[in-house]
Scaffold this motif. Structure first.
Motif, PDB file in Angstrom:
ATOM      1  N   SER A 107       0.808  -1.268   0.080  1.00 56.15           N
ATOM      2  CA  SER A 107      -0.030   0.036  -0.016  1.00 56.15           C
ATOM      3  C   SER A 107       0.959   1.494   0.120  1.00 56.15           C
ATOM      4  O   SER A 107       1.771   1.448   0.646  1.00 56.15           O
ATOM      5  CB  SER A 107      -1.016   0.151   1.240  1.00 56.15           C
ATOM      6  OG  SER A 107      -1.852   1.174   1.325  1.00 56.15           O
ATOM      7  N   GLY A 108       0.539   2.099  -0.853  1.00 58.30           N
ATOM      8  CA  GLY A 108       1.232   3.379  -1.204  1.00 58.30           C
ATOM      9  C   GLY A 108       2.557   3.266  -1.732  1.00 58.30           C
ATOM     10  O   GLY A 108       3.367   4.304  -2.242  1.00 58.30           O
ATOM     11  N   ALA A 109       2.846   2.252  -2.548  1.00 60.31           N
ATOM     12  CA  ALA A 109       3.855   1.927  -3.599  1.00 60.31           C
ATOM     13  C   ALA A 109       3.613   2.817  -4.735  1.00 60.31           C
ATOM     14  O   ALA A 109       4.619   2.924  -5.486  1.00 60.31           O
ATOM     15  CB  ALA A 109       4.221   0.365  -3.715  1.00 60.31           C
ATOM     16  N   GLY A 110       2.333   3.139  -5.074  1.00 59.91           N
ATOM     17  CA  GLY A 110       2.086   3.723  -6.239  1.00 59.91           C
ATOM     18  C   GLY A 110       1.453   3.066  -7.560  1.00 59.91           C
ATOM     19  O   GLY A 110       1.321   3.382  -8.665  1.00 59.91           O
ATOM     20  N   LYS A 111       0.335   1.959  -6.934  1.00 63.17           N
ATOM     21  CA  LYS A 111      -0.257   1.057  -7.903  1.00 63.17           C
ATOM     22  C   LYS A 111      -1.316   2.168  -8.616  1.00 63.17           C
ATOM     23  O   LYS A 111      -1.453   2.366  -9.693  1.00 63.17           O
ATOM     24  CB  LYS A 111      -0.753   0.148  -7.348  1.00 63.17           C
ATOM     25  CG  LYS A 111       0.084  -0.931  -6.488  1.00 63.17           C
ATOM     26  CD  LYS A 111      -0.649  -2.118  -6.134  1.00 63.17           C
ATOM     27  CE  LYS A 111      -1.409  -1.809  -4.890  1.00 63.17           C
ATOM     28  NZ  LYS A 111      -0.872  -1.335  -3.723  1.00 63.17           N
ATOM     29  N   SER A 112      -2.097   2.661  -7.543  1.00 58.45           N
ATOM     30  CA  SER A 112      -3.252   3.712  -8.158  1.00 58.45           C
ATOM     31  C   SER A 112      -2.862   4.615  -8.801  1.00 58.45           C
ATOM     32  O   SER A 112      -3.193   5.166  -9.899  1.00 58.45           O
ATOM     33  CB  SER A 112      -4.089   4.088  -7.040  1.00 58.45           C
ATOM     34  OG  SER A 112      -4.664   2.890  -6.360  1.00 58.45           O
ATOM     35  N   THR A 113      -1.529   5.187  -8.432  1.00 58.67           N
ATOM     36  CA  THR A 113      -0.972   6.517  -9.297  1.00 58.67           C
ATOM     37  C   THR A 113      -0.571   6.028 -10.565  1.00 58.67           C
ATOM     38  O   THR A 113      -0.701   6.911 -11.376  1.00 58.67           O
ATOM     39  CB  THR A 113       0.316   7.009  -8.193  1.00 58.67           C
ATOM     40  OG1 THR A 113       0.033   7.360  -7.149  1.00 58.67           O
ATOM     41  CG2 THR A 113       1.069   8.296  -8.933  1.00 58.67           C
ATOM     42  N   ASN A 149       5.724  -5.347 -10.264  1.00 57.26           N
ATOM     43  CA  ASN A 149       5.742  -4.784  -8.634  1.00 57.26           C
ATOM     44  C   ASN A 149       6.323  -3.183  -9.013  1.00 57.26           C
ATOM     45  O   ASN A 149       7.208  -3.121  -9.396  1.00 57.26           O
ATOM     46  CB  ASN A 149       6.632  -5.813  -8.002  1.00 57.26           C
ATOM     47  CG  ASN A 149       6.700  -5.260  -6.435  1.00 57.26           C
ATOM     48  OD1 ASN A 149       6.317  -4.083  -6.372  1.00 57.26           O
ATOM     49  ND2 ASN A 149       7.175  -6.241  -5.748  1.00 57.26           N
ATOM     50  N   VAL A 150       5.223  -2.379  -8.531  1.00 58.34           N
ATOM     51  CA  VAL A 150       5.569  -1.188  -8.783  1.00 58.34           C
ATOM     52  C   VAL A 150       6.387  -0.664  -7.722  1.00 58.34           C
ATOM     53  O   VAL A 150       6.839   0.503  -7.947  1.00 58.34           O
ATOM     54  CB  VAL A 150       4.415  -0.073  -8.596  1.00 58.34           C
ATOM     55  CG1 VAL A 150       3.196  -0.693  -9.770  1.00 58.34           C
ATOM     56  CG2 VAL A 150       3.629  -0.413  -7.188  1.00 58.34           C
ATOM     57  N   SER A 151       6.764  -1.219  -6.692  1.00 56.42           N
ATOM     58  CA  SER A 151       7.896  -0.905  -5.646  1.00 56.42           C
ATOM     59  C   SER A 151       9.225  -0.518  -6.758  1.00 56.42           C
ATOM     60  O   SER A 151       9.900   0.201  -6.183  1.00 56.42           O
ATOM     61  CB  SER A 151       8.279  -1.689  -4.841  1.00 56.42           C
ATOM     62  OG  SER A 151       6.890  -2.476  -4.095  1.00 56.42           O
ATOM     63  N   GLU A 152       9.469  -1.344  -7.649  1.00 54.75           N
ATOM     64  CA  GLU A 152      10.464  -1.081  -8.506  1.00 54.75           C
ATOM     65  C   GLU A 152      10.982   0.287  -8.971  1.00 54.75           C
ATOM     66  O   GLU A 152      11.600   0.712  -9.385  1.00 54.75           O
ATOM     67  CB  GLU A 152      10.549  -2.147  -9.714  1.00 54.75           C
ATOM     68  CG  GLU A 152      10.734  -3.663  -9.424  1.00 54.75           C
ATOM     69  CD  GLU A 152      10.399  -4.652 -10.529  1.00 54.75           C
ATOM     70  OE1 GLU A 152      10.412  -3.977 -11.542  1.00 54.75           O
ATOM     71  OE2 GLU A 152      10.414  -5.483 -10.051  1.00 54.75           O
ATOM     72  N   THR A 191       9.616   2.911  -7.547  1.00 49.80           N
ATOM     73  CA  THR A 191       9.420   3.782  -6.245  1.00 49.80           C
ATOM     74  C   THR A 191      10.806   4.673  -6.169  1.00 49.80           C
ATOM     75  O   THR A 191      11.724   3.794  -5.727  1.00 49.80           O
ATOM     76  CB  THR A 191       8.805   3.117  -4.981  1.00 49.80           C
ATOM     77  OG1 THR A 191       7.668   2.426  -5.269  1.00 49.80           O
ATOM     78  CG2 THR A 191       8.461   4.286  -3.968  1.00 49.80           C
ATOM     79  N   PRO A 192      10.840   5.743  -6.218  1.00 49.45           N
ATOM     80  CA  PRO A 192      12.238   6.468  -6.007  1.00 49.45           C
ATOM     81  C   PRO A 192      12.694   6.257  -4.589  1.00 49.45           C
ATOM     82  O   PRO A 192      12.007   6.172  -3.701  1.00 49.45           O
ATOM     83  CB  PRO A 192      11.874   7.874  -6.145  1.00 49.45           C
ATOM     84  CG  PRO A 192      10.416   8.100  -6.770  1.00 49.45           C
ATOM     85  CD  PRO A 192       9.750   6.968  -6.474  1.00 49.45           C
ATOM     86  N   GLY A 193      14.162   5.847  -4.751  1.00 39.76           N
ATOM     87  CA  GLY A 193      14.694   5.825  -3.315  1.00 39.76           C
ATOM     88  C   GLY A 193      14.752   4.352  -2.890  1.00 39.76           C
ATOM     89  O   GLY A 193      15.432   4.279  -1.750  1.00 39.76           O
ATOM     90  N   VAL A 194      13.837   3.644  -2.858  1.00 37.75           N
ATOM     91  CA  VAL A 194      13.731   2.246  -2.346  1.00 37.75           C
ATOM     92  C   VAL A 194      14.645   1.364  -3.031  1.00 37.75           C
ATOM     93  O   VAL A 194      15.410   0.759  -2.444  1.00 37.75           O
ATOM     94  CB  VAL A 194      12.258   1.748  -2.482  1.00 37.75           C
ATOM     95  CG1 VAL A 194      12.383   0.396  -2.185  1.00 37.75           C
ATOM     96  CG2 VAL A 194      11.440   2.573  -1.829  1.00 37.75           C
ATOM     97  N   ALA A 195      14.551   1.375  -4.538  1.00 38.87           N
ATOM     98  CA  ALA A 195      15.477   0.470  -5.021  1.00 38.87           C
ATOM     99  C   ALA A 195      16.904   0.978  -4.895  1.00 38.87           C
ATOM    100  O   ALA A 195      17.788   0.100  -5.015  1.00 38.87           O
ATOM    101  CB  ALA A 195      15.327   0.599  -6.754  1.00 38.87           C
ATOM    102  N   ALA A 196      17.068   2.046  -4.696  1.00 36.20           N
ATOM    103  CA  ALA A 196      18.734   2.596  -4.430  1.00 36.20           C
ATOM    104  C   ALA A 196      19.414   2.097  -3.316  1.00 36.20           C
ATOM    105  O   ALA A 196      18.436   1.989  -2.344  1.00 36.20           O
ATOM    106  CB  ALA A 196      18.849   4.243  -4.460  1.00 36.20           C
TER     107      ALA A 196
END
Lengths: 256, 227
Positions: free
Chosen positions: B43-49, B217-220, B222-227
């Motif tokens: 939740s909040g990873a940006g799926k809906s966005t 997977n939209v977490s990929e 998400t800025p800052g998480v992958a780095a």
């Protein structure tokens, strides 16, 4: 496809003060555009310039007429512009009293616009008037009553019938639901949506009610201090506003 | 049918100290006709966005969002309106309608918008409402007073009324009972069979496995998480 209305660089000044400036957009057939902004933002000034009620100091309002194609209505002669405002254009005022003749019956109010475009047969005019009363949900029995005997919501619907009876292609609306209670508003919105779709109307609606534009308008222009600060798809502008003022406007709406 | 190339999105909050919140970076995705792709991530990873960016509801900051050949990120409002009318359907989690309009007309509206004949549109709407178990006595009422599950089903009926070549589904099976969930899953399968490209969000793992061909997977993105 030629836009129905092309607006270029419209400016209106009141002395040194800016009414509105540098406004330009294209409106296509069947599109409904909302203009929002706080009072004094220039939205009504702009609407009046577009509809020929005010003369802009600069700019063009090019309308795609049936007979001659695109014509600049700002430089058009007064009789031509009057003819246009009786046939292809319509203007729905915020206060129905400004758009109706209060001393003439409901049927007469509708019939008057038909007579202005050359209808002469009394029976036909009366039939059309009764048909339009029905479409805006006013009982046929009220055809001979004067608008003074109508409620505010009924007056507003009568004004809409009077405006749409000649089958205009472009309707200007200034706060059409302002001052009406919410149940009447909903009914009017429903009515307007249906008419826009059935008649393929284009419309420009000035309002400060964001809920109204979300339901009625495809596109939205946000004005502040006479300038257009943001424009785009209605849901995009409301859900992802880019300009500081639009963000303020959207976040200031009270949740019901 | 749907293709995203290196899309990014950030929100600038001008009235809260001009905070800039980057929410998506380098999002790329490709969905072929007849394919259903599930967006996953916390939740909040940006799926809906991401879904809203595809629909043109959110403005992409950079990159290309191609739907049926149109770049939604740069298109004119009227081009996006035409795309939404003809090509791209969206079933959101919320029903937004003009008050007072009867349910049957709410469902038929997308068909009328593409020029379908009125009776045919109403017939199709009635068929969908029947399949989704909305009792006939409710059809003439406005859905604004319906229960959450009923509104959700009206929304689905509306979304599936016109056969869009591309569809976005935001939790179409949420708040539905088993029988209605089956109906929705078969509607999705039918849409795939006629060649619709679908992007969906499904928290319901079983539903996701049954209708989706792939997961992204939209977490990929998400800025800052992958780095």
């Amino acid at each position: 496809m030629t836009p129905l209305l092309q607006v270029k660089g419209i400016e209106k000044r009141y002395g040194a003060r800016i009414g509105c400036t540098d406004v330009g957009f294209d409106l296509y057939r069947g599109e409904v555009m909302g203009i929002v902004g706080e009072s004094g933002s220039g939205k009504s000034t702009l609407l009046n310039c577009l509809a020929g009620h005010l003369e802009p100091d600069a700019g063009q309002v090019v309308f795609d007429t049936r007979a001659d194609g695109p014509v600049d209505t700002v430089t058009m002669s007064e009789p031509e512009r009057r003819m246009l405002s009786r046939t292809d254009w319509a203007f729905v005022h915020q206060h129905a009293r400004d758009g109706l003749r209060m001393s003439v019956s409901a049927g007469g109010n509708i019939g008057e616009r038909l007579m202005a475009v050359g209808d002469r047969h009394y029976g036909d005019i009366r039939d059309k008037a009764i048909d339009w009363l029905g479409r805006v949900e006013i009982e046929a029995a009220r055809v001979d009553d004067r608008p003074t005997a109508f409620s505010g919501g009924m007056q507003q619907r009568l004004q809409i019938a009077r405006n749409l009876v000649t089958g205009p292609r472009l309707v200007f609306m200034d706060e059409p639901t302002g001052g009406l209670d919410v149940s009447v508003q909903a009914r009017l919105l429903d009515l307007l949506r249906g008419l826009v779709r059935e008649m393929g109307l284009s419309a420009i609606i000035v309002t400060h009610d964001l809920a109204v534009v979300r339901l009625l308008a495809d596109r939205l222009m946000v004005m502040k201090d006479g300038h257009v600060v943001e424009a785009g798809l209605t849901d995009q502008v409301l859900d992802d506003p880019q300009h500081a003022y639009t963000q303020l406007l959207v976040s200031s709406v009270l949740q019901v | 049918m749907i293709e995203l190339k290196d899309v990014s999105k950030s929100f600038t909050l001008h009235n809260q100290g001009s905070a800039v919140i980057p929410v998506m970076e380098g999002a790329s995705l490709k969905v072929a006709p007849g394919e259903c792709v599930a967006l996953t991530g916390a939740s909040g990873a940006g799926k809906s966005t991401l879904m809203r960016v595809i629909y043109g509801n959110y403005l992409a900051a950079s990159g290309q969002v191609l739907v049926g050949g149109l770049d939604v990120a740069k298109a004119e409002p009227r081009e996006i309106l035409a795309l939404r009318r003809e090509t791209l359907g969206y079933v959101s989690q919320f029903l937004r309608v003009v008050p007072r309009v009867p349910t049957l007309e709410v469902v038929a509206e997308p068909l009328l918008a593409v020029g379908c004949e009125k009776q045919a549109a109403l017939d199709k709407a009635a068929e969908l409402l029947k399949r989704l178990n909305i009792p006939e006595r409710l059809w003439t009422l406005s859905p604004t007073t319906f229960s959450g599950g009923e509104q959700q089903r009206v929304n689905i009926a509306r979304g599936f009324a016109h056969e869009y070549p591309a569809m976005l589904l935001d939790e179409p099976t949420a708040s539905l009972d088993a029988q209605n969930r089956e109906t929705v899953l078969s509607l999705i399968k039918e849409a795939k069979e006629r060649g619709a490209a679908i992007v969906g969000i499904f928290h319901d793992v079983d539903a996701r496995e049954r209708v989706c061909d792939r997961e992204v997977n939209v977490s990929e993105f998400t800025p800052g998480v992958a780095a």
